[in-house]
Design a protein around this motif. Sequence first.
Motif, PDB file in Angstrom:
ATOM      1  N   ASP A 155      35.264  27.107  56.589  1.00 41.43           N
ATOM      2  CA  ASP A 155      34.603  28.386  56.299  1.00 41.43           C
ATOM      3  C   ASP A 155      33.412  28.113  55.393  1.00 41.43           C
ATOM      4  O   ASP A 155      33.570  27.881  54.202  1.00 41.43           O
ATOM      5  N   GLY A 156      32.206  28.101  55.953  1.00 42.49           N
ATOM      6  CA  GLY A 156      31.015  27.819  55.132  1.00 42.49           C
ATOM      7  C   GLY A 156      30.324  29.085  54.673  1.00 42.49           C
ATOM      8  O   GLY A 156      29.147  29.074  54.318  1.00 42.49           O
ATOM      9  N   ARG A 157      31.066  30.208  54.666  1.00 45.74           N
ATOM     10  CA  ARG A 157      30.429  31.476  54.315  1.00 45.74           C
ATOM     11  C   ARG A 157      30.114  31.550  52.826  1.00 45.74           C
ATOM     12  O   ARG A 157      30.656  30.800  52.017  1.00 45.74           O
ATOM     13  N   VAL A 158      29.240  32.507  52.481  1.00 45.32           N
ATOM     14  CA  VAL A 158      28.819  32.660  51.086  1.00 45.32           C
ATOM     15  C   VAL A 158      29.553  33.853  50.470  1.00 45.32           C
ATOM     16  O   VAL A 158      29.523  34.960  51.022  1.00 45.32           O
ATOM     17  N   ALA A 159      30.206  33.592  49.339  1.00 47.61           N
ATOM     18  CA  ALA A 159      30.906  34.677  48.638  1.00 47.61           C
ATOM     19  C   ALA A 159      30.297  34.856  47.256  1.00 47.61           C
ATOM     20  O   ALA A 159      29.944  33.874  46.596  1.00 47.61           O
ATOM     21  N   LEU A 160      30.182  36.094  46.831  1.00 47.16           N
ATOM     22  CA  LEU A 160      29.824  36.386  45.440  1.00 47.16           C
ATOM     23  C   LEU A 160      31.095  36.840  44.733  1.00 47.16           C
ATOM     24  O   LEU A 160      31.810  37.714  45.246  1.00 47.16           O
ATOM     25  N   VAL A 161      31.393  36.217  43.599  1.00 48.11           N
ATOM     26  CA  VAL A 161      32.526  36.667  42.779  1.00 48.11           C
ATOM     27  C   VAL A 161      31.958  37.080  41.421  1.00 48.11           C
ATOM     28  O   VAL A 161      31.379  36.255  40.700  1.00 48.11           O
ATOM     29  N   THR A 162      32.094  38.352  41.075  1.00 47.76           N
ATOM     30  CA  THR A 162      31.599  38.784  39.757  1.00 47.76           C
ATOM     31  C   THR A 162      32.698  38.546  38.712  1.00 47.76           C
ATOM     32  O   THR A 162      33.889  38.661  39.008  1.00 47.76           O
ATOM     33  N   GLY A 163      32.263  38.193  37.515  1.00 47.48           N
ATOM     34  CA  GLY A 163      33.233  37.920  36.448  1.00 47.48           C
ATOM     35  C   GLY A 163      34.041  36.671  36.739  1.00 47.48           C
ATOM     36  O   GLY A 163      35.267  36.657  36.630  1.00 47.48           O
ATOM     37  N   ALA A 164      33.318  35.580  37.094  1.00 51.56           N
ATOM     38  CA  ALA A 164      34.003  34.343  37.520  1.00 51.56           C
ATOM     39  C   ALA A 164      34.237  33.373  36.364  1.00 51.56           C
ATOM     40  O   ALA A 164      34.675  32.248  36.592  1.00 51.56           O
ATOM     41  N   SER A 165      33.964  33.803  35.130  1.00 49.25           N
ATOM     42  CA  SER A 165      34.066  32.840  34.018  1.00 49.25           C
ATOM     43  C   SER A 165      35.510  32.574  33.599  1.00 49.25           C
ATOM     44  O   SER A 165      35.829  31.468  33.162  1.00 49.25           O
ATOM     45  N   VAL A 166      36.355  33.575  33.685  1.00 48.61           N
ATOM     46  CA  VAL A 166      37.750  33.443  33.225  1.00 48.61           C
ATOM     47  C   VAL A 166      38.655  34.308  34.106  1.00 48.61           C
ATOM     48  O   VAL A 166      38.173  35.020  34.990  1.00 48.61           O
ATOM     49  N   GLY A 167      39.938  34.268  33.832  1.00 51.54           N
ATOM     50  CA  GLY A 167      40.894  35.222  34.403  1.00 51.54           C
ATOM     51  C   GLY A 167      40.938  35.258  35.926  1.00 51.54           C
ATOM     52  O   GLY A 167      40.854  34.230  36.605  1.00 51.54           O
ATOM     53  N   ILE A 168      41.046  36.479  36.442  1.00 47.81           N
ATOM     54  CA  ILE A 168      41.219  36.675  37.887  1.00 47.81           C
ATOM     55  C   ILE A 168      40.005  36.147  38.653  1.00 47.81           C
ATOM     56  O   ILE A 168      40.149  35.467  39.677  1.00 47.81           O
ATOM     57  N   GLY A 169      38.802  36.431  38.147  1.00 40.79           N
ATOM     58  CA  GLY A 169      37.579  36.006  38.846  1.00 40.79           C
ATOM     59  C   GLY A 169      37.512  34.491  38.974  1.00 40.79           C
ATOM     60  O   GLY A 169      37.131  33.962  40.036  1.00 40.79           O
ATOM     61  N   ALA A 170      37.885  33.778  37.908  1.00 41.09           N
ATOM     62  CA  ALA A 170      37.862  32.304  37.954  1.00 41.09           C
ATOM     63  C   ALA A 170      38.875  31.803  38.977  1.00 41.09           C
ATOM     64  O   ALA A 170      38.595  30.874  39.756  1.00 41.09           O
ATOM     65  N   ALA A 171      40.064  32.424  39.005  1.00 38.03           N
ATOM     66  CA  ALA A 171      41.105  31.991  39.956  1.00 38.03           C
ATOM     67  C   ALA A 171      40.671  32.265  41.398  1.00 38.03           C
ATOM     68  O   ALA A 171      40.905  31.442  42.294  1.00 38.03           O
ATOM     69  N   VAL A 172      40.014  33.409  41.610  1.00 33.54           N
ATOM     70  CA  VAL A 172      39.544  33.750  42.962  1.00 33.54           C
ATOM     71  C   VAL A 172      38.441  32.779  43.385  1.00 33.54           C
ATOM     72  O   VAL A 172      38.455  32.253  44.508  1.00 33.54           O
ATOM     73  N   ALA A 173      37.491  32.522  42.467  1.00 34.49           N
ATOM     74  CA  ALA A 173      36.388  31.603  42.787  1.00 34.49           C
ATOM     75  C   ALA A 173      36.946  30.232  43.165  1.00 34.49           C
ATOM     76  O   ALA A 173      36.558  29.623  44.171  1.00 34.49           O
ATOM     77  N   ARG A 174      37.911  29.759  42.386  1.00 33.78           N
ATOM     78  CA  ARG A 174      38.519  28.444  42.646  1.00 33.78           C
ATOM     79  C   ARG A 174      39.162  28.399  44.040  1.00 33.78           C
ATOM     80  O   ARG A 174      38.964  27.463  44.808  1.00 33.78           O
ATOM     81  N   ALA A 175      39.908  29.478  44.371  1.00 28.64           N
ATOM     82  CA  ALA A 175      40.609  29.506  45.666  1.00 28.64           C
ATOM     83  C   ALA A 175      39.608  29.521  46.830  1.00 28.64           C
ATOM     84  O   ALA A 175      39.829  28.871  47.859  1.00 28.64           O
ATOM     85  N   LEU A 176      38.507  30.251  46.653  1.00 27.42           N
ATOM     86  CA  LEU A 176      37.511  30.330  47.734  1.00 27.42           C
ATOM     87  C   LEU A 176      36.801  28.990  47.920  1.00 27.42           C
ATOM     88  O   LEU A 176      36.516  28.576  49.047  1.00 27.42           O
ATOM     89  N   VAL A 177      36.524  28.303  46.806  1.00 22.63           N
ATOM     90  CA  VAL A 177      35.863  26.996  46.888  1.00 22.63           C
ATOM     91  C   VAL A 177      36.811  25.994  47.552  1.00 22.63           C
ATOM     92  O   VAL A 177      36.415  25.195  48.401  1.00 22.63           O
ATOM     93  N   GLN A 178      38.084  26.080  47.177  1.00 24.48           N
ATOM     94  CA  GLN A 178      39.087  25.180  47.770  1.00 24.48           C
ATOM     95  C   GLN A 178      39.130  25.364  49.284  1.00 24.48           C
ATOM     96  O   GLN A 178      39.292  24.414  50.052  1.00 24.48           O
ATOM     97  N   LYS A 179      38.919  26.607  49.708  1.00 23.33           N
ATOM     98  CA  LYS A 179      38.958  26.953  51.146  1.00 23.33           C
ATOM     99  C   LYS A 179      37.691  26.493  51.871  1.00 23.33           C
ATOM    100  O   LYS A 179      37.614  26.520  53.092  1.00 23.33           O
ATOM    101  N   GLY A 180      36.655  26.115  51.089  1.00 19.00           N
ATOM    102  CA  GLY A 180      35.442  25.591  51.723  1.00 19.00           C
ATOM    103  C   GLY A 180      34.240  26.501  51.662  1.00 19.00           C
ATOM    104  O   GLY A 180      33.209  26.225  52.273  1.00 19.00           O
ATOM    105  N   MET A 181      34.361  27.596  50.920  1.00 21.70           N
ATOM    106  CA  MET A 181      33.233  28.534  50.870  1.00 21.70           C
ATOM    107  C   MET A 181      32.190  28.121  49.836  1.00 21.70           C
ATOM    108  O   MET A 181      32.482  27.399  48.893  1.00 21.70           O
ATOM    109  N   LYS A 182      30.962  28.626  50.051  1.00 25.52           N
ATOM    110  CA  LYS A 182      29.933  28.517  49.017  1.00 25.52           C
ATOM    111  C   LYS A 182      30.109  29.756  48.147  1.00 25.52           C
ATOM    112  O   LYS A 182      29.988  30.878  48.652  1.00 25.52           O
ATOM    113  N   VAL A 183      30.403  29.557  46.874  1.00 19.18           N
ATOM    114  CA  VAL A 183      30.731  30.699  46.013  1.00 19.18           C
ATOM    115  C   VAL A 183      29.710  30.810  44.886  1.00 19.18           C
ATOM    116  O   VAL A 183      29.505  29.854  44.136  1.00 19.18           O
TER     117      VAL A 183
END
Length: 251
Positions: free
Chosen positions: A1-29
């Motif tokens: 999945d090379g899609r582009v995702a924007l995650v707001t509030g990615a510095s800590v907490g839920i946003g950081a966990a979501v960003a990590r999971a999307l990057v692990q999946k192969g996305m550009k975040v």
Amino acid sequence: DGRVALVTGASVGIGAAVARALVQKGMKVVGCARSVDKVEKLAAECQSAGYRGTLFPYKCDLSNEEEILSMFSAIRILHTGVDVCINNAGLAHCEPLLCGRTDAWRNMIDVNVLALSICTREAFKSMQERHIDDGHIININSMGGHRMFPSADEHFYCATKYAVTALTEGLRQELQEAKTHIRATCISPGIVETEFAFRHHNTDPERAAAAYESIKCLKAKDIASTVMYVLSAPPHVQIGDIQMWPLEQVL
Ligand code: NJP
């Protein structure tokens, strides 16, 4: 999945966990926050873990519309646009309605409601101009967006989250009327063990710690797993709202 995702509030907490999971999946975040150094650290961690995707840190104060619009321009130049928008950033100032500060209320409206709406509008524009028909907008809402929390000092926060419920429902209607297949989903958690409660303006740290210690809370990665589930749904499936809370939480 090379899609582009924007995650707001990615510095800590839920946003950081979501960003990590999307990057692990192969996305550009693109992960935005004011404390961009924390997103940079997360990006380095993802890289050393050998994740398939990449995290691009972006410094943005979401209470400033100009900064949000500049971020979308930068995403357009660097990555062509956004395919998935995760509106996660949010905050709560704990102040009762009868004696709260206007500035605190304005700050919650700016980030929890206005920034989410601006990002949604700009993400939709970006998907439309690139003829992206399978885009997804996910709003991290709250159980407080469906039922008022009993504590008086969270009433204004709940009101902003009720607004998120209404905005997501309205968005779904508009997307359907526009005959796109772009989907909109709310994920509404109960208490999640992050820094959130400690950031509450008037919450004393002991009270916040007690809230987290009294029950087995959700973890940020529980929410990240739910985001991944929502994104993996087949294209004909609309997931409207997922409400999830700790088994022991009394709502
Ligand atoms: O919160 P926290 P969570 N501009 O405090 C960012 C909802 N929720 O992860 O700018 C840009 O750890 C901030 O970044 P920074 C909640 O309402 C939670 O728990 O660097 N970014 C940070 O990355 C929210 O919508 C619970 O300070 C701004 C992030 O937002 C979402 O879940 C329960 C910003 C906040 O990280 C994430 O919360 C619930 C600004 N002006 C709903 N202001 C829970 N934790 O119990 C803040 O029902 N951010």
